[in-house]
Design a protein around this motif. Structure first.
Motif, PDB file in Angstrom:
ATOM      1  N   ILE A   1       0.836  -1.204   0.000  1.00  0.00           N
ATOM      2  CA  ILE A   1       0.000   0.000   0.000  1.00  0.00           C
ATOM      3  C   ILE A   1       0.869   1.251   0.000  1.00  0.00           C
ATOM      4  N   MET A   2       1.918   1.251   0.821  1.00  0.00           N
ATOM      5  CA  MET A   2       2.817   2.415   0.855  1.00  0.00           C
ATOM      6  C   MET A   2       3.532   2.601  -0.477  1.00  0.00           C
ATOM      7  N   ASN A   3       3.922   1.503  -1.127  1.00  0.00           N
ATOM      8  CA  ASN A   3       4.549   1.614  -2.448  1.00  0.00           C
ATOM      9  C   ASN A   3       3.584   2.235  -3.448  1.00  0.00           C
ATOM     10  N   HIS A   4       2.348   1.791  -3.398  1.00  0.00           N
ATOM     11  CA  HIS A   4       1.344   2.344  -4.315  1.00  0.00           C
ATOM     12  C   HIS A   4       1.124   3.829  -4.057  1.00  0.00           C
ATOM     13  N   MET A   5       0.937   4.183  -2.800  1.00  0.00           N
ATOM     14  CA  MET A   5       0.664   5.584  -2.473  1.00  0.00           C
ATOM     15  C   MET A   5       1.885   6.460  -2.714  1.00  0.00           C
ATOM     16  N   GLY A   6       3.081   5.905  -2.464  1.00  0.00           N
ATOM     17  CA  GLY A   6       4.304   6.669  -2.701  1.00  0.00           C
ATOM     18  C   GLY A   6       4.556   6.950  -4.165  1.00  0.00           C
ATOM     19  N   SER A   7       4.049   6.098  -5.027  1.00  0.00           N
ATOM     20  CA  SER A   7       4.262   6.288  -6.462  1.00  0.00           C
ATOM     21  C   SER A   7       3.141   7.091  -7.115  1.00  0.00           C
ATOM     22  N   ALA A   8       2.084   7.390  -6.360  1.00  0.00           N
ATOM     23  CA  ALA A   8       0.954   8.154  -6.912  1.00  0.00           C
ATOM     24  C   ALA A   8       1.369   9.607  -7.124  1.00  0.00           C
ATOM     25  N   SER A   9       0.878  10.176  -8.187  1.00  0.00           N
ATOM     26  CA  SER A   9       1.188  11.578  -8.468  1.00  0.00           C
ATOM     27  C   SER A   9       0.456  12.479  -7.473  1.00  0.00           C
ATOM     28  N   GLU A  10       0.971  13.666  -7.329  1.00  0.00           N
ATOM     29  CA  GLU A  10       0.343  14.623  -6.424  1.00  0.00           C
ATOM     30  C   GLU A  10      -1.080  14.929  -6.887  1.00  0.00           C
ATOM     31  N   GLU A  11      -1.263  14.978  -8.203  1.00  0.00           N
ATOM     32  CA  GLU A  11      -2.595  15.228  -8.770  1.00  0.00           C
ATOM     33  C   GLU A  11      -3.584  14.122  -8.407  1.00  0.00           C
ATOM     34  N   LYS A  12      -3.120  12.871  -8.484  1.00  0.00           N
ATOM     35  CA  LYS A  12      -3.993  11.742  -8.152  1.00  0.00           C
ATOM     36  C   LYS A  12      -4.354  11.753  -6.668  1.00  0.00           C
ATOM     37  N   LEU A  13      -3.398  12.080  -5.821  1.00  0.00           N
ATOM     38  CA  LEU A  13      -3.673  12.140  -4.384  1.00  0.00           C
ATOM     39  C   LEU A  13      -4.648  13.275  -4.049  1.00  0.00           C
ATOM     40  N   LYS A  14      -4.547  14.383  -4.780  1.00  0.00           N
ATOM     41  CA  LYS A  14      -5.452  15.508  -4.532  1.00  0.00           C
ATOM     42  C   LYS A  14      -6.889  15.156  -4.876  1.00  0.00           C
ATOM     43  N   ARG A  15      -7.079  14.201  -5.795  1.00  0.00           N
ATOM     44  CA  ARG A  15      -8.432  13.780  -6.172  1.00  0.00           C
ATOM     45  C   ARG A  15      -9.085  12.889  -5.116  1.00  0.00           C
ATOM     46  N   GLN A  16      -8.283  12.348  -4.206  1.00  0.00           N
ATOM     47  CA  GLN A  16      -8.820  11.504  -3.127  1.00  0.00           C
ATOM     48  C   GLN A  16      -9.380  12.400  -2.025  1.00  0.00           C
ATOM     49  N   SER A  17     -10.377  11.885  -1.328  1.00  0.00           N
ATOM     50  CA  SER A  17     -10.930  12.676  -0.231  1.00  0.00           C
ATOM     51  C   SER A  17      -9.900  12.747   0.903  1.00  0.00           C
ATOM     52  N   HIS A  18      -9.869  13.887   1.535  1.00  0.00           N
ATOM     53  CA  HIS A  18      -8.939  14.105   2.650  1.00  0.00           C
ATOM     54  C   HIS A  18      -9.218  13.102   3.774  1.00  0.00           C
ATOM     55  N   ASP A  19     -10.497  12.804   3.986  1.00  0.00           N
ATOM     56  CA  ASP A  19     -10.909  11.893   5.053  1.00  0.00           C
ATOM     57  C   ASP A  19     -10.343  10.487   4.839  1.00  0.00           C
ATOM     58  N   ILE A  20     -10.467   9.938   3.636  1.00  0.00           N
ATOM     59  CA  ILE A  20      -9.990   8.573   3.404  1.00  0.00           C
ATOM     60  C   ILE A  20      -8.466   8.515   3.427  1.00  0.00           C
ATOM     61  N   LEU A  21      -7.805   9.558   2.945  1.00  0.00           N
ATOM     62  CA  LEU A  21      -6.339   9.593   3.023  1.00  0.00           C
ATOM     63  C   LEU A  21      -5.880   9.562   4.479  1.00  0.00           C
ATOM     64  N   ASN A  22      -6.559  10.323   5.342  1.00  0.00           N
ATOM     65  CA  ASN A  22      -6.213  10.322   6.767  1.00  0.00           C
ATOM     66  C   ASN A  22      -6.474   8.963   7.405  1.00  0.00           C
ATOM     67  N   LYS A  23      -7.583   8.327   7.030  1.00  0.00           N
ATOM     68  CA  LYS A  23      -7.897   7.003   7.594  1.00  0.00           C
ATOM     69  C   LYS A  23      -6.838   5.981   7.224  1.00  0.00           C
ATOM     70  N   VAL A  24      -6.446   5.961   5.955  1.00  0.00           N
ATOM     71  CA  VAL A  24      -5.435   4.990   5.506  1.00  0.00           C
ATOM     72  C   VAL A  24      -4.091   5.300   6.157  1.00  0.00           C
ATOM     73  N   ARG A  25      -3.741   6.563   6.241  1.00  0.00           N
ATOM     74  CA  ARG A  25      -2.487   6.961   6.887  1.00  0.00           C
ATOM     75  C   ARG A  25      -2.480   6.507   8.345  1.00  0.00           C
ATOM     76  N   TYR A  26      -3.592   6.690   9.034  1.00  0.00           N
ATOM     77  CA  TYR A  26      -3.696   6.251  10.432  1.00  0.00           C
ATOM     78  C   TYR A  26      -3.586   4.721  10.520  1.00  0.00           C
ATOM     79  N   ASP A  27      -4.260   4.020   9.607  1.00  0.00           N
ATOM     80  CA  ASP A  27      -4.221   2.540   9.614  1.00  0.00           C
ATOM     81  C   ASP A  27      -2.807   2.025   9.418  1.00  0.00           C
ATOM     82  N   LEU A  28      -2.057   2.695   8.553  1.00  0.00           N
ATOM     83  CA  LEU A  28      -0.682   2.238   8.296  1.00  0.00           C
ATOM     84  C   LEU A  28       0.181   2.470   9.516  1.00  0.00           C
TER      85      LEU A  28
END
Length: 138
Positions: free
Chosen positions: A111-138
Motif C-alpha cells: 500500500i505504501m509503495n502504491h501511495m508513494g508512487s501516486a502523483s500529487e494530482e492523483k492524491l489531490k483527487r482523493q478525499s482528505h478523510d480517506i487519506l487520513n484514515k489509511v495513513r492512520y491505519d498504516l
C-alpha cells in the motif's frame, strides 16, 4: 477495473455492515447483530493464507489502475490488524504470530509503495478523510 472478489472481501471485512452491528429500530430496543461472525471470517481468511495472498496481489498491482480503492484498502488494513493476536505465550504460537505480522507488513508495504508512487494530482483527487484514515491505519 477492480476485482469483484476484493469488493466482496471488503464487504466481509466492513464492520459497519448491518449484519454485523445490527439495527436499532427504536431507542429502547437493543441492537441485534453478530460482530463475532466478522472476527471469525477474519480468522478463517488468515488461516487460509488470505493475507499472504492479499499482500502478493497488492504488490503486483501497486502503481497500476488495478490497485483497489482507498476505501477498500482502509477495510483491508483494519482486518489485517485485527487478524494478529495480541497475546501469544507459547513458542510455537510466537512463530505463527511472527508470520502474521510479516504478512501485515507485506500488505502495508504494498500500500505504501502504491501511495508513494501516486502523483500529487492523483492524491489531490482523493478525499482528505480517506487519506487520513489509511495513513492512520498504516
Amino acid at each position: 477495473g477492480e476485482c469483484v472478489i476484493l469488493e466482496v472481501l471488503a464487504m466481509v471485512f466492513d464492520r459497519k455492515k448491518i449484519f454485523y452491528k445490527g439495527s436499532k429500530p427504536s431507542w429502547n430496543v437493543n441492537p441485534i447483530g453478530l460482530p463475532e461472525v466478522r472476527q471469525q471470517m477474519i480468522s478463517k481468511f488468515r488461516a487460509l493464507r488470505g493475507f499472504a495472498n492479499l499482500a502478493t496481489y497488492l504488490s503486483a498491482r501497486a502503481s497500476t489502475p488495478q490497485f483497489p480503492s482507498l476505501d477498500m484498502i482502509h477495510l483491508f488494513l483494519g482486518a489485517t490488524y485485527e487478524a494478529i493476536p495480541t497475546h501469544a505465550n507459547v513458542s510455537d504460537q510466537a512463530a505463527k504470530v511472527r508470520a502474521m505480522e510479516d504478512n501485515a507488513i507485506r500488505v502495508a508495504r504494498a500500500i505504501m509503495n502504491h501511495m508513494g508512487s501516486a502523483s500529487e494530482e492523483k492524491l489531490k483527487r482523493q478525499s482528505h478523510d480517506i487519506l487520513n484514515k489509511v495513513r492512520y491505519d498504516l
